[in-house]
Design a protein around this motif. Structure first.
Motif, short mmCIF file in Angstrom:
data_model
loop_
_atom_site.label_atom_id
_atom_site.label_comp_id
_atom_site.label_asym_id
_atom_site.label_seq_id
_atom_site.Cartn_x
_atom_site.Cartn_y
_atom_site.Cartn_z
N ALA A 71 23.20 1.83 -6.07
CA ALA A 71 22.55 0.85 -6.94
C ALA A 71 21.26 0.34 -6.31
N LEU A 72 21.31 0.07 -5.00
CA LEU A 72 20.11 -0.42 -4.32
C LEU A 72 18.99 0.60 -4.36
N ASN A 79 11.63 -0.26 -9.00
CA ASN A 79 10.63 -1.25 -8.64
C ASN A 79 9.36 -0.58 -8.10
N GLY A 80 9.55 0.50 -7.32
CA GLY A 80 8.39 1.21 -6.78
C GLY A 80 7.52 1.78 -7.88
N LEU A 95 6.14 0.97 -0.73
CA LEU A 95 7.22 0.72 0.23
C LEU A 95 8.60 0.68 -0.42
N SER A 96 8.73 0.00 -1.54
CA SER A 96 10.05 -0.05 -2.18
C SER A 96 10.47 1.32 -2.69
N LEU A 97 9.53 2.10 -3.23
CA LEU A 97 9.84 3.45 -3.69
C LEU A 97 10.27 4.33 -2.52
N PRO A 301 9.92 -7.11 -3.64
CA PRO A 301 10.57 -6.13 -2.75
C PRO A 301 9.62 -5.44 -1.78
N SER A 302 8.53 -4.86 -2.28
CA SER A 302 7.59 -4.18 -1.38
C SER A 302 6.96 -5.15 -0.39
#
Length: 337
Positions: A71-72, A79-80, A95-97, A301-302
């Protein structure tokens, strides 16, 4: 029982650290260790719990461990993609991707190790999981304590409000991210001013120099933004030399010390940056609390991953040393296998 004792020790260290100085990363680690040992104690205590309760809790824990990473990873990847669409393709926006793809890559590697029954691949995966476990623990400590730090009450005896710059758009215009900081700075200023004597009304410092693609210093654009919206111009001091957050701290400190030596301040930045800015303020010797302004949810997130990476590398000697030690343990396991 032992786990509860250890948890209590780390909780006491956390409390003492917060009383001594809230702006210490060790506070985050002590809190994380206290919560970790408390959870271990609770899990160990399931042996004496009714069978139905114990089974239910264990099933929930296993589901979280099994499905949580999937899920994370999915949320981080989504989000990325959103970050790239809204903010453009830049390293900081990926970064999040990359984190989401990294989690999926580790899961694929674990699956390959199980399917192939390769001892070498199993040791590689085990070593990688130990390193990632350490880094993930620190990340959770960082996020958890940053959340708490951002909700601490504003100190009422500060003489200064310092708003950190973050870049201009079009060479001279205040973007939404910086406008959020300025509006938060105004709120903090008004909170402090309403309880102060006339001769001790706080001063707001706009801090930011001129970048290579900017027509004027950030501090001047920030001050103009506030004045155009009714903020008293005579209560603004402009720090227009800084290019980095470290320089924001040092140059603002010099201005404050020249005007009111030994006075305290409240520093304003965005919420994702508040805890790291507090660590920087402590390092620079600035006597100030840091508060955050709201940031768009998709940006968080990023930005948080970037902030954590900077803090991780700030303590690189310890962190990289521990990671190297874990890798050497994996190498030793390979030799002995």
């Amino acid at each position: 029982m032992f786990a509860y004792v250890v948890a209590a020790v780390f909780l006491a260290l956390f409390g003492a650290g917060v009383l001594r100085d809230r702006r210490r990363f060790s506070n985050a680690v002590h809190l994380g260790l206290a919560v970790t040992f408390l959870c271990l104690g609770l899990l160990a205590g399931l042996q004496g719990a009714p069978r139905g309760v114990a089974v239910t809790v264990m099933v929930v824990v296993l589901l979280v461990l099994a499905l949580g990473p999937v899920a994370l990873a999915g949320l981080l990847c989504a989000n990325g993609v959103q970050m790239v669409r809204k903010e453009g393709v830049r390293p900081a926006n990926l970064l999040s991707l990359l984190a989401g793809l990294g989690i999926l890559g580790v899961m694929a590697l674990m699956t390959a190790a199980v399917v192939s029954q390769s001892k070498t691949l199993a040791i590689v995966v085990g070593t990688l999981l130990m390193v990632l476990g350490y880094v993930s623990f620190l990340f959770l400590c960082f996020v958890g304590y940053a959340f708490l730090y951002g909700r601490m009450r504003i100190r009422r005896d500060a003489d200064w409000v310092v708003v950190l710059g973050s870049g201009l758009t079009g060479g001279r215009h205040v973007p939404p991210l910086l406008a959020s900081r300025l509006e938060r700075g105004r709120q903090v200023y008004e909170t402090l001013a309403e309880r102060r004597e006339v001769d001790r009304i706080p001063v707001l410092v706009t801090s930011g120099g001129r970048g290579p693609d900017e027509e004027l210093a950030e501090s001047h654009a920030m001050a103009d933004y506030l004045v155009e919206r009714g903020f008293p111009a005579d209560r603004i001091l402009r720090e227009d030399r800084s290019r980095t957050t470290e320089e924001n701290m040092l140059f603002s400190k010099a201005l404050m010390e020249a005007e009111r030596p030994g006075s305290e301040c409240v520093i304003v930045t965005n919420n994702f940056h508040a805890f790291r800015a507090a660590l920087m303020a402590r390092k620079a010797g600035v006597n100030g609390q840091v508060v955050g302004s709201p940031t768009a949810a998709y940006f968080w997130p990023s930005a948080t991953i970037r902030e954590f990476a900077a803090v991780f590398l700030e303590y690189r000697a310890v962190n990289l040393g521990i990671c190297l030690g874990l890798v050497l343990m994996g190498c030793l396991a390979y030799v002995l296998a």
